[in-house]
Structure formats: structure tokens, C-alpha cells
Scaffold this active site. Structure first.
Site, short mmCIF file in Angstrom:
data_model
loop_
_atom_site.label_atom_id
_atom_site.label_comp_id
_atom_site.label_asym_id
_atom_site.label_seq_id
_atom_site.Cartn_x
_atom_site.Cartn_y
_atom_site.Cartn_z
N SER A 33 0.83 -1.19 0.00
CA SER A 33 0.00 0.00 0.00
C SER A 33 0.88 1.26 0.00
O SER A 33 1.74 1.38 -0.87
CB SER A 33 -0.98 -0.04 1.17
OG SER A 33 -2.06 0.83 0.93
N ASP A 151 -10.13 -3.52 -6.36
CA ASP A 151 -9.76 -2.66 -5.24
C ASP A 151 -10.87 -1.64 -4.94
O ASP A 151 -11.23 -0.85 -5.80
CB ASP A 151 -8.45 -1.92 -5.55
CG ASP A 151 -7.73 -1.48 -4.29
OD1 ASP A 151 -8.39 -0.89 -3.41
OD2 ASP A 151 -6.52 -1.72 -4.18
N HIS A 207 -8.28 -4.66 -1.98
CA HIS A 207 -6.99 -4.14 -1.56
C HIS A 207 -6.23 -5.08 -0.62
O HIS A 207 -6.75 -5.47 0.43
CB HIS A 207 -7.19 -2.79 -0.87
CG HIS A 207 -5.93 -1.98 -0.76
ND1 HIS A 207 -5.15 -1.67 -1.84
CD2 HIS A 207 -5.31 -1.44 0.31
CE1 HIS A 207 -4.12 -0.95 -1.45
NE2 HIS A 207 -4.18 -0.81 -0.14
#
Ligand code: NAG
Length: 224
Positions: A33, A151, A207
Site C-alpha cells: 500500500s 480494489d 486491496h
């Protein structure tokens, strides 16, 4: 402040890397991330010891314009909220105290973004082309970017492959290859692409949702 935290951290990480004798011949780096763009900053700012492979897993390489689980392209409320946020996000106080703001990339206020985004606009060469950044990034053997195909946290998800919303509107996206950053090769990414150094991986899921099998099959080979 958070901005200081980020800046201090990039330089702290740099000095820790430089002091570790085990890394002197080089190392591979994987960031999850926000760690994806953070480690790219490390590659650009600290060439010694050399980073060999950089793997950005769901990183926001062009920032975000939207809130987690609130897709601005398809929800009026979400679009309204992100527009409301725009005016405040580039004030110095917010940039310094809200880590998310450092990755805020508002395509409707490009000048504000370029001028006031302390972290992202700097490492993405939006103000000036820092030749050092360009040279250092190209020292990588591989820059791998992983995008999560469903995502719902990162908006737009294209940023995980270094794409983003086209400037001046907030619906249509462009790929890295369609961007000015690439066409003018301000960061060396076009040269890296031509040399086969960029890998774009896509994986099913939201995600950071991936299986151990996928991780072992697709990412571990880069670390050997
Ligand atoms: C370019 O980046 C290097 C490494 O972080 C930095 O020392 C230098 O001040 C930067 N130059 C400009 C013009 O921003």
C-alpha cells in the site's frame, strides 16, 4: 508532524540501509500500500546501497483522489465529498498533519497539487525534473507494480500501475504510458519500460487481498 515523519523516515531508512553491512551489495524491497510509494522515494533519494528490485503491492504511485470504499466515479455523494475536501487538503497544515493528504492528487486543481503536495509532487517530478531522482530510479533492475483488480479502497485503482485520472476532470483515467510523466520521460520510466524493467501484475481481489499461493508463485521469484 506527519510530513516530518515521512521525510525523517525516508532519510532514517536511508541511513539504516547505509549502515547495514549485509546490504552493501544491494537489496530487494517490497512495499505494501503506501509503502509502495514510500520505498520508491527511498530508491530515488538513496542510491547507496543499491535497491535491485522494487515491488509495489497496491501502492498509490500517482496518489489518490477519493476515500476508501467511496468510489467517486459512481457515487454522487462520494464525488461531492471529495470535491469538498479539495480546497483544504493542500494547505500546509493539512499536508503536514494528515498522512493521507500527502497522496491526495486532485485532477481538478492541478496547479494546487503541483505547488503544494509536499511528498508526491516532489517524487513524481511535478515541479522540476530532479535529474538525481531520474538517475537513481533507473538503477533498479526491476520495478514491479501489483494492482488489485477489485480494489475498493484505492481510488482510482489505476494509480497502482502508475496511471491516474486525466487532468481537468474526474471520470476518465489514463495509463502510465499515456501520461505526460511518461511521454516526457521526466522520471525515467519510459526508458525503464523500453529496457523491460517495468512489470505490471494484476491480481483478483480487493486491496491487499491475495493468497499465499499467489504470493509465492508471482512475487517470491523476484526476491531470489
Ligand atoms: C534532488 O534530489 C536530491 C536527493 O534527494 C536532493 O539532495 C536535491 O536537493 C534535489 N534537487 C532539487 C533541485 O530538488
Amino acid at each position: 508532524s506527519y510530513r516530518l515523519w515521512v521525510l525523517v523516515s525516508v532519510s532514517m531508512v536511508c541511513s539504516q540501509l547505509a549502515q547495514d553491512p549485509k546490504l552493501k551489495d544491494g537489496y530487494n524491497a517490497m512495499g505494501f500500500s503506501q509503502g509502495g510509494q514510500f520505498l520508491r522515494a527511498v530508491a530515488q533519494r538513496c542510491p547507496s546501497p543499491p535497491m535491485k528490485t522494487l515491488i509495489s503491492v497496491g501502492g498509490q504511485q500517482q496518489g489518490v483522489y477519493g476515500l476508501p470504499k467511496c468510489p467517486g466515479e459512481s457515487s454522487h455523494i462520494c464525488d461531492w465529498i471529495r470535491k469538498k475536501l479539495n480546497s483544504g487538503v493542500y494547505t500546509d497544515i493539512v499536508q503536514k498533519h494528515l498522512v493521507q493528504a500527502q497522496y491526495w492528487h486532485d485532477p481538478l486543481n492541478d496547479d494546487l497539487y503541483k505547488k503544494h503536495s509536499l511528498f508526491l509532487a516532489d517524487i513524481n517530478q511535478e515541479r522540476v525534473v530532479n535529474e538525481t531522482y531520474k538517475k537513481n530510479l533507473q538503477l533498479l533492475d526491476k520495478f514491479v507494480m501489483v494492482k488489485f483488480l477489485q480494489d475498493s479502497v484505492v481510488d482510482p485503482a489505476d494509480t497502482e500501475w502508475f496511471g491516474f485520472l486525466k487532468t481537468g476532470q474526474a471520470k476518465e483515467t489514463e495509463t502510465l504510458q499515456e501520461s505526460v510523466l511518461y511521454k516526457e520521460d521526466r522520471l525515467g520510466l519510459a526508458a525503464m519500460d523500453a529496457a523491460g524493467k517495468l512489470d505490471f501484475l494484476g491480481t483478483e481481489g480487493d486491496h491487499l487481498q491475495f493468497t499465499r499461493e499467489w504470493f509465492n508463485a508471482k512475487l517470491v521469484p523476484y526476491l531470489r
